[in-house]
Design a protein around this motif. Structure first.
Motif, mmCIF file in Angstrom:
data_model
loop_
_atom_site.group_PDB
_atom_site.id
_atom_site.type_symbol
_atom_site.label_atom_id
_atom_site.label_comp_id
_atom_site.label_asym_id
_atom_site.label_seq_id
_atom_site.Cartn_x
_atom_site.Cartn_y
_atom_site.Cartn_z
ATOM 1 N N ARG A 211 0.840 -1.193 0.000
ATOM 2 C CA ARG A 211 0.000 0.000 0.000
ATOM 3 C C ARG A 211 0.878 1.247 0.000
ATOM 4 N NH1 ARG A 211 -5.024 1.908 1.441
ATOM 5 N NH2 ARG A 211 -5.777 -0.189 1.850
ATOM 6 N N LEU A 212 0.651 2.116 -0.993
ATOM 7 C CA LEU A 212 1.273 3.444 -0.952
ATOM 8 C C LEU A 212 0.268 4.329 -0.236
ATOM 9 C CD1 LEU A 212 2.722 4.068 -4.531
ATOM 10 C CD2 LEU A 212 3.893 3.236 -2.490
ATOM 11 N N LEU A 213 0.659 4.818 0.910
ATOM 12 C CA LEU A 213 -0.286 5.568 1.706
ATOM 13 C C LEU A 213 -0.805 6.785 0.943
ATOM 14 C CD1 LEU A 213 -0.850 4.320 4.410
ATOM 15 C CD2 LEU A 213 0.038 6.362 5.457
ATOM 16 N N GLY A 214 -2.106 6.975 1.006
ATOM 17 C CA GLY A 214 -2.715 8.100 0.324
ATOM 18 C C GLY A 214 -2.900 7.857 -1.162
ATOM 19 N N GLU A 215 -2.553 6.663 -1.613
ATOM 20 C CA GLU A 215 -2.656 6.423 -3.056
ATOM 21 C C GLU A 215 -3.390 5.137 -3.406
ATOM 22 O OE1 GLU A 215 0.821 7.512 -5.107
ATOM 23 O OE2 GLU A 215 0.377 6.232 -6.834
ATOM 24 N N GLY A 216 -3.072 4.048 -2.688
ATOM 25 C CA GLY A 216 -3.778 2.803 -2.983
ATOM 26 C C GLY A 216 -2.867 1.602 -2.873
ATOM 27 N N GLN A 217 -3.416 0.450 -3.221
ATOM 28 C CA GLN A 217 -2.670 -0.805 -3.092
ATOM 29 C C GLN A 217 -2.178 -1.299 -4.442
ATOM 30 O OE1 GLN A 217 -6.120 -2.505 -0.977
ATOM 31 N NE2 GLN A 217 -4.607 -3.467 0.370
ATOM 32 N N ASP B 122 -10.583 -0.649 -6.494
ATOM 33 C CA ASP B 122 -11.065 -0.053 -5.252
ATOM 34 C C ASP B 122 -11.995 -0.971 -4.452
ATOM 35 O OD1 ASP B 122 -9.624 2.198 -5.534
ATOM 36 O OD2 ASP B 122 -11.280 3.486 -6.191
#
Lengths: 254, 96
Positions: B4-10, B60
């Motif tokens: 997971r890139l925080l603030g961006e997604g998995q 998502d």
């Protein structure tokens, strides 16, 4: 252990702490879903707060911009009144305010980027919550208690992360807004106190001094006008009469 | 492995990339130790770019937990230190 790995551990332990598992998988599912809806509301509110704070900062920024223009005008007025010292002080303050403004603008752009990301994060969370809602009914209907527990853990873990993710993004954006607000307030205080320059000890504020000059010339103008009026009417006998150009010419021009 | 890139997604990332991510991670730790914020940001940026370049974004509506979570690219030194001391800057779970 590196920073990223440590971060992962802490983040995931916080995310899983958000999941309060009940004995009955059905209860866990419903409770978890309630929490998700609540977090979604929190995040929406958080985004709204940041947006409001940002708008207020924009207004403040505009008024600081006006302050810059005002200082510029003051410098011109001071120069016209042959007060280069005042003009210099006004321009010094203007430069100081401008430098701070530039800084605030850069921070504002970073905040803007964060805000965009958290709006995206909120959309993702909404999609995941919706997906969870569908899946939980399937899990309830199709799985034995033991199987359901495993699936619930996985689904709730995945969504718990997203909840933490946007929660963190909101917190950081709020912090950033507060930092900017603090700076903006500091600039406001400095400019209204007239203390931006080194000349704090000199006492007189540019504004006040310029006002005195302009009031001074206004007083002169009014005096001249009054003198003219009085001269045209009956000259007061006891007072020292001022020479009037239209008078009988008893006095010679100096 | 899922990152997971925080603030961006998995992102689903090939295991072969992990070695590279770990190298960057070591450099990130050095940057924090040295108090070099610019190095911290550029390494975090590289880390995130490596995930983006080598990973496929999860949709998502997938509810999969991540194997690793990467901190925000604009993590400040203060936040990094707070994190290393007690995980402080990550908010506690929602109060119910």
């Amino acid at each position: 252990m590196g920073l990223w790995q440590r971060f992962t551990l802490i983040f995931k332990s916080k995310a899983s702490a958000a999941l309060d598992r009940a004995e009955d998988p059905n209860q866990t599912l419903d409770y978890s879903y309630e929490q998700q809806l609540q977090q979604l509301q929190n995040v929406k509110r958080g985004i709204a707060d940041v947006t409001t704070a940002k708008k207020r900062l924009e207004l403040q920024y505009t008024s600081m911009q006006q302050q810059v223009d005002k200082l510029d005008g003051q410098a011109r007025d001071a120069l016209k009144a042959n007060r280069e010292d005042l003009a210099r002080e006004a321009l010094t303050r203007k430069a100081a305010v401008q430098a701070q403004l530039q800084d605030i603008m850069t921070q504002g752009q970073q905040l803007e980027a964060q805000q965009q990301k958290l709006i995206e994060g909120e959309k993702t969370l909404a999609a995941k919550v919706e997906s969870f809602r569908t899946q939980k009914e399937v899990i309830k209907a199709q799985y034995s208690a033991a199987e359901a527990q495993v699936r619930i853990s996985e689904a709730a873990g995945g969504i718990g992360e997203q909840m933490q993710d946007v929660g963190l993004a909101v917190e950081r954006a709020k912090d950033k807004t507060q930092q900017m607000q603090a700076r903006a307030n500091a600039i406001d205080e400095l400019t209204s106190a007239g203390a931006l320059s080194d000349l704090t000890g000199s006492g007189d504020d540019i504004d006040r001094q310029l006002q005195q000059i302009s009031q001074g010339s206004q007083v002169d103008d009014e005096l001249a006008k009054m003198k003219a009026e009085i001269g045209q009417g009956e000259a007061p006998k006891q007072l020292e009469a001022e020479p009037e150009p239209a008078a009988e010419g008893e006095e010679k021009p100096a | 492995m899922i990152v997971r890139l925080l603030g961006e997604g998995q992102f689903r990332v090939d295991d072969a990339v992990i070695a590279r991510l770990n190298e960057l991670d070591a450099e990130i730790e050095q940057a924090v130790a040295a108090g070099d914020e610019n190095a911290l940001w550029s390494r975090l940026q590289e880390l995130a770019d490596a995930v983006r370049a080598n990973g496929a974004r999860l949709s998502d509506d997938e509810l999969t937990p991540s194997d690793a979570v990467i901190p925000p690219e604009d993590l400040s030194l203060d936040e990094a230190r707070e994190l290393l001391s007690d995980g402080g800057f990550i908010p506690d779970p929602v109060a119910t």
